[in-house]
Design a protein around this motif. Structure first.
Motif, PDB file in Angstrom:
ATOM      1  N   THR A 127      17.631  -6.127   3.122  1.00 20.72           N
ATOM      2  CA  THR A 127      17.133  -6.955   1.990  1.00 20.72           C
ATOM      3  C   THR A 127      19.553  -6.785   1.184  1.00 20.72           C
ATOM      4  OG1 THR A 127      17.729  -4.664   0.273  1.00 20.72           O
ATOM      5  CG2 THR A 127      15.568  -5.764   0.755  1.00 20.72           C
TER       6      THR A 127
ATOM      7  N   LEU B 294       3.662 -15.026   2.963  1.00 23.99           N
ATOM      8  CA  LEU B 294       4.345 -14.432   4.348  1.00 23.99           C
ATOM      9  C   LEU B 294       3.683 -14.549   5.249  1.00 23.99           C
ATOM     10  CD1 LEU B 294       5.261 -11.213   2.215  1.00 23.99           C
ATOM     11  CD2 LEU B 294       6.808 -12.596   2.406  1.00 23.99           C
TER      12      LEU B 294
ATOM     13  N   ASP C 239       2.010 -12.683   8.605  1.00 23.93           N
ATOM     14  CA  ASP C 239       1.657 -10.829   9.063  1.00 23.93           C
ATOM     15  C   ASP C 239       2.042 -10.687  10.363  1.00 23.93           C
ATOM     16  OD1 ASP C 239      -1.124 -12.145   9.459  1.00 23.93           O
ATOM     17  OD2 ASP C 239      -1.789 -10.871   7.895  1.00 23.93           O
TER      18      ASP C 239
ATOM     19  N   THR D 187       8.652  -7.324  11.187  1.00 25.76           N
ATOM     20  CA  THR D 187       8.448  -7.022   9.799  1.00 25.76           C
ATOM     21  C   THR D 187       7.559  -6.559   9.600  1.00 25.76           C
ATOM     22  OG1 THR D 187       6.177  -8.529  10.121  1.00 25.76           O
ATOM     23  CG2 THR D 187       8.806  -9.851   9.113  1.00 25.76           C
TER      24      THR D 187
ATOM     25  N   PHE E  88       5.746  -6.047   7.234  1.00 25.81           N
ATOM     26  CA  PHE E  88       3.975  -5.911   6.529  1.00 25.81           C
ATOM     27  C   PHE E  88       3.425  -6.653   7.771  1.00 25.81           C
ATOM     28  CE2 PHE E  88       7.649  -9.142   5.417  1.00 25.81           C
ATOM     29  CZ  PHE E  88       7.058 -10.403   5.846  1.00 25.81           C
TER      30      PHE E  88
ATOM     31  N   PHE F   3      12.821  -8.757   4.241  1.00 28.69           N
ATOM     32  CA  PHE F   3      11.645  -7.863   3.315  1.00 28.69           C
ATOM     33  C   PHE F   3      11.449  -6.254   3.486  1.00 28.69           C
ATOM     34  CE2 PHE F   3      11.019 -12.261   1.861  1.00 28.69           C
ATOM     35  CZ  PHE F   3      11.185 -12.329   0.685  1.00 28.69           C
TER      36      PHE F   3
ATOM     37  N   GLU G  83       9.490  -2.948   2.274  1.00 28.57           N
ATOM     38  CA  GLU G  83       7.887  -2.024   1.094  1.00 28.57           C
ATOM     39  C   GLU G  83       8.364  -2.492  -0.046  1.00 28.57           C
ATOM     40  OE1 GLU G  83       7.109   0.690   2.960  1.00 28.57           O
ATOM     41  OE2 GLU G  83       6.363  -0.487   4.874  1.00 28.57           O
TER      42      GLU G  83
ATOM     43  N   LEU H 243       8.966  -5.794  -1.928  1.00 24.14           N
ATOM     44  CA  LEU H 243       7.854  -6.083  -2.089  1.00 24.14           C
ATOM     45  C   LEU H 243       7.055  -5.919  -3.175  1.00 24.14           C
ATOM     46  CD1 LEU H 243       6.021  -6.636   1.554  1.00 24.14           C
ATOM     47  CD2 LEU H 243       7.582  -8.012  -0.082  1.00 24.14           C
ATOM     48  N   GLU H 244       7.272  -3.654  -3.643  1.00 21.84           N
ATOM     49  CA  GLU H 244       6.635  -3.717  -4.504  1.00 21.84           C
ATOM     50  C   GLU H 244       7.260  -4.000  -5.745  1.00 21.84           C
ATOM     51  OE1 GLU H 244       4.338  -1.637  -4.835  1.00 21.84           O
ATOM     52  OE2 GLU H 244       3.464  -1.727  -2.716  1.00 21.84           O
TER      53      GLU H 244
ATOM     54  N   LYS I  12       6.023  -7.732  -7.297  1.00 22.24           N
ATOM     55  CA  LYS I  12       3.921  -7.586  -7.376  1.00 22.24           C
ATOM     56  C   LYS I  12       4.928  -6.832  -8.987  1.00 22.24           C
ATOM     57  CE  LYS I  12       1.867  -6.189  -3.131  1.00 22.24           C
ATOM     58  NZ  LYS I  12       1.517  -4.887  -2.359  1.00 22.24           N
TER      59      LYS I  12
ATOM     60  N   ILE J 166       1.764 -11.899  -4.201  1.00 24.11           N
ATOM     61  CA  ILE J 166       1.364 -11.908  -3.163  1.00 24.11           C
ATOM     62  C   ILE J 166       0.594 -12.608  -1.886  1.00 24.11           C
ATOM     63  CG2 ILE J 166       2.922 -10.397  -0.517  1.00 24.11           C
ATOM     64  CD1 ILE J 166       4.847  -9.334  -2.801  1.00 24.11           C
TER      65      ILE J 166
ATOM     66  N   TYR K  55      -0.555 -13.502   2.038  1.00 20.34           N
ATOM     67  CA  TYR K  55      -0.092 -13.483   3.714  1.00 20.34           C
ATOM     68  C   TYR K  55      -1.259 -14.365   5.217  1.00 20.34           C
ATOM     69  CZ  TYR K  55       1.509  -8.534   2.672  1.00 20.34           C
ATOM     70  OH  TYR K  55       2.107  -7.311   1.878  1.00 20.34           O
TER      71      TYR K  55
END
Length: 347
Positions: free
Chosen positions: A24, A58, A60, A166, A168, A184, A186, A189-190, A193, A199, A201
């Motif tokens: 990031t 995103l 995946d 990635t 994810f 990104f 995890e 992303l949390e 959210k 979010i 996929y």
């Protein structure tokens, strides 16, 4: 419109050779596609531009360790394979180097002989249809013998193979990473959210088009290579709900963008559960129907990817942003920095 219209000066030292330790921590250029206004931020600031009720999309797909090094069974000559897509069963469309040494019937062996590839046919673009023979599970053998198919402009070895995935990544099938998603974590992303951003996929397996330069003068004459995509009914409903509520759909990467635009164009702007092959080519003059914003990396001069960005932000704003990126020494391409292109995003 000419391909040369999308050229720009890029010093070689700005091509990122290695990923940053912290995903990031890359830089983020924020571009308003209407005004051309530019702001300079860090990628972890992307959360500041996403609002409750927005939807982040995103890709995946998971990159295959698709580069294989073997030898011709009859002569011992060194052969390189790059798996592009599974045709059927154990047959794969494959780029081969040197292609002239691999004709129909040629057998190539890998590693300790647990894997063999037999050429079943030649393709117009110089590729080959290869049928693999092996004992066991193909993907486990590929994990043992294959290498990540890093783009040719990356000349340094990648110590951690997962940095070209990635966080994810789920569905195996890509010959290259959807690189905008590499920024990104995890944790980020949390946080997104928790802000109330949905979010979702989609899957698009990146194929030959990523490696294929535009070889014509007029962009209208260029033909994109087809790539497989898939969208679930759950994702489609969330996207439609986002639209009904007047919120924004922001795609991460050109692959997610091409998937959403393919489905939206085929369904009069509505999203539906869908799978198939897309060869959509987006360039200035195209009217977007599926997205409101895009997070993407900085792309090659004269590439179909910078054309896609120019269709969203205009060629003038895009090339001006790229000049600004060069001036400010942004890092380019797969392991480089990112852009957020979204109207009203300059807070």
């Amino acid at each position: 419109m000419e391909v040369k219209d999308f050229d720009f000066y890029l010093p070689e030292e700005l091509i990122a050779q290695t990923p940053l330790m912290d995903r990031t921590a890359s830089r983020l250029m924020v571009l308003d596609p209407k005004t051309g206004e530019i702001k300079h931020r860090k990628f972890y600031d992307v959360i500041d531009f996403l609002n409750e009720g927005d939807c982040l999309v995103l890709n995946d797909t998971r990159v295959l360790p698709a580069r294989l090094y073997g030898t011709k069974e009859d002569t011992g000559a060194n052969i390189e394979f790059l798996l592009l897509k599974q045709v059927q069963g154990d047959q794969w469309e494959t780029l081969v180097k040197p292609a002239k040494k691999v004709k129909k019937g040629t057998v190539v062996t890998f590693g300790d002989g647990r894997l063999k590839g037999i050429c079943k046919g030649e393709l117009d673009h110089g590729g080959r249809i290869i049928e693999f023979q092996y004992d066991g599970i193909f993907h486990e053998i590929l994990d043992a013998f294959g290498e990540m198919p890093l783009p040719p402009y990356i000349t340094e070895q990648l110590e951690d193979q997962d940095r070209y995935q990635t966080v994810f990544a789920k569905h195996r099938g890509s010959a290259a990473a959807p690189t905008a998603g590499l920024h990104f974590t995890e944790e980020l992303l949390e946080e997104i959210k928790a802000k109330g951003v949905q979010i979702v996929y989609i899957t698009l397996h990146v194929g030959l088009g990523t490696f294929r330069p535009v070889s014509v003068d007029s962009i209208e004459e260029h033909e994109m290579h087809a790539e497989f995509y898939q969208m679930t009914s759950e994702t489609a409903e969330i996207l439609n709900e986002t639209r009904r509520n007047g919120q924004k759909i922001i795609t991460v990467g050109t692959t997610s963008t091409r998937t959403l635009e393919t489905i939206a164009q085929e369904n009069d702007g509505v999203f539906r559960e869908s799978s198939g092959w897309t060869s959509i080519f987006i360039y200035p003059g195209y009217q977007y129907r599926g997205i409101d914003g895009l997070i993407t990396n900085f792309h090659l001069p004269k590439s179909t990817l910078i054309m896609l960005v120019s269709a969203l932000a205009s060629r003038e704003h895009t090339l001006n942003a790229y000049r600004e990126a060069v001036k400010n020494k942004y890092r380019f391409f797969s392991f480089g920095d990112a852009m957020l292109i979204m109207e009203g995003s300059n807070k």
